[in-house]
Design a protein around this motif. Structure first.
Motif, PDB file in Angstrom:
ATOM      1  N   ALA A   1       0.784  -1.176   0.106  1.00  0.00           N
ATOM      2  CA  ALA A   1      -0.066  -0.117   0.122  1.00  0.00           C
ATOM      3  C   ALA A   1       0.662   1.337   0.007  1.00  0.00           C
ATOM      4  CB  ALA A   1      -0.941  -0.097   1.350  1.00  0.00           C
ATOM      5  N   LEU A   2       1.972   1.342   0.807  1.00  0.00           N
ATOM      6  CA  LEU A   2       2.845   2.406   0.942  1.00  0.00           C
ATOM      7  C   LEU A   2       3.321   2.501  -0.423  1.00  0.00           C
ATOM      8  CD1 LEU A   2       4.122   4.624   2.404  1.00  0.00           C
ATOM      9  CD2 LEU A   2       5.708   2.855   3.235  1.00  0.00           C
ATOM     10  N   SER A   3       3.896   1.739  -1.141  1.00  0.00           N
ATOM     11  CA  SER A   3       4.648   1.637  -2.633  1.00  0.00           C
ATOM     12  C   SER A   3       3.527   2.161  -3.551  1.00  0.00           C
ATOM     13  CB  SER A   3       5.097   0.451  -2.889  1.00  0.00           C
ATOM     14  OG  SER A   3       6.110  -0.231  -2.025  1.00  0.00           O
ATOM     15  N   LEU A   4       2.344   1.929  -3.450  1.00  0.00           N
ATOM     16  CA  LEU A   4       1.228   2.425  -4.421  1.00  0.00           C
ATOM     17  C   LEU A   4       1.043   3.974  -4.217  1.00  0.00           C
ATOM     18  CD1 LEU A   4      -1.677   0.125  -5.511  1.00  0.00           C
ATOM     19  CD2 LEU A   4      -1.932   2.730  -5.149  1.00  0.00           C
ATOM     20  N   LEU A   5       1.069   4.334  -2.860  1.00  0.00           N
ATOM     21  CA  LEU A   5       0.687   5.507  -2.685  1.00  0.00           C
ATOM     22  C   LEU A   5       1.909   6.641  -2.883  1.00  0.00           C
ATOM     23  CD1 LEU A   5      -1.127   5.422   0.797  1.00  0.00           C
ATOM     24  CD2 LEU A   5      -2.186   5.952  -1.429  1.00  0.00           C
ATOM     25  N   GLN A   6       2.986   6.279  -2.590  1.00  0.00           N
ATOM     26  CA  GLN A   6       4.278   6.872  -2.977  1.00  0.00           C
ATOM     27  C   GLN A   6       4.443   6.799  -4.587  1.00  0.00           C
ATOM     28  OE1 GLN A   6       7.304   4.426  -0.903  1.00  0.00           O
ATOM     29  NE2 GLN A   6       7.173   6.102   0.928  1.00  0.00           N
ATOM     30  N   ALA A   7       4.081   5.746  -5.127  1.00  0.00           N
ATOM     31  CA  ALA A   7       4.062   6.185  -6.605  1.00  0.00           C
ATOM     32  C   ALA A   7       2.996   6.910  -7.196  1.00  0.00           C
ATOM     33  CB  ALA A   7       3.930   4.438  -7.421  1.00  0.00           C
TER      34      ALA A   7
END
Length: 143
Positions: free
Chosen positions: A80-86
């Motif tokens: 989830a964190l990766s998706l939000l950062q992307a």
């Protein structure tokens, strides 16, 4: 954001969102509130701030699709964190975990598992639609 986090904890809600000067508290389980907002009030999501207890990959996809500006999670999964950062969404959190655990605490959250191999919010959205429809159908049958 601090005020939203305080409300999240003091009101016992699942998430709190501020948009265009309006603050709303939500209490449904899982991604239901974010899904309903995305379906019916996308304008409210755009550039909003969100404080949530748990953000998994499905919730992150809805947040990205809704074009929210900033999020806080007590617990957030690494995917989830990766998706939000992307998606360029400012994200803060209390604890990062490899994945979200299901309610019975016996394994992965079902939606997190369904989204595991998908990379974009656009790919994840049809999975969320189907998941929410199944949950709501099952819950209606149980009443």
């Amino acid at each position: 954001m601090k005020r939203l986090i305080e409300l999240l904890h003091s009101e016992g809600c699942s998430c709190v969102i501020e948009s265009q000067g309006e603050i709303r508290a939500f209490r449904q389980r899982g991604v239901a509130d974010l899904y309903d907002l995305y379906q019916n009030e996308r304008d409210f999501m755009q550039n909003a701030q969100l404080a949530d207890k748990v953000i998994g990959k499905g919730a992150a996809a809805l947040i990205a699709l809704g074009k929210m500006k900033e999020v806080y999670a007590d617990i957030i999964s690494t995917p989830a964190l990766s998706l939000l950062q992307a998606a360029g969404i400012k994200t803060s959190f209390g604890k990062e975990v490899p994945f979200i655990i299901n309610r019975a605490q016996t394994g992965r959250c079902p939606l997190e598992s369904l989204c595991a191999e998908l990379d974009t919010a656009e790919e994840i959205y049809p999975i969320i639609e189907k998941f929410v429809a199944q949950i709501r159908t099952t819950n209606n049958l149980e009443k």
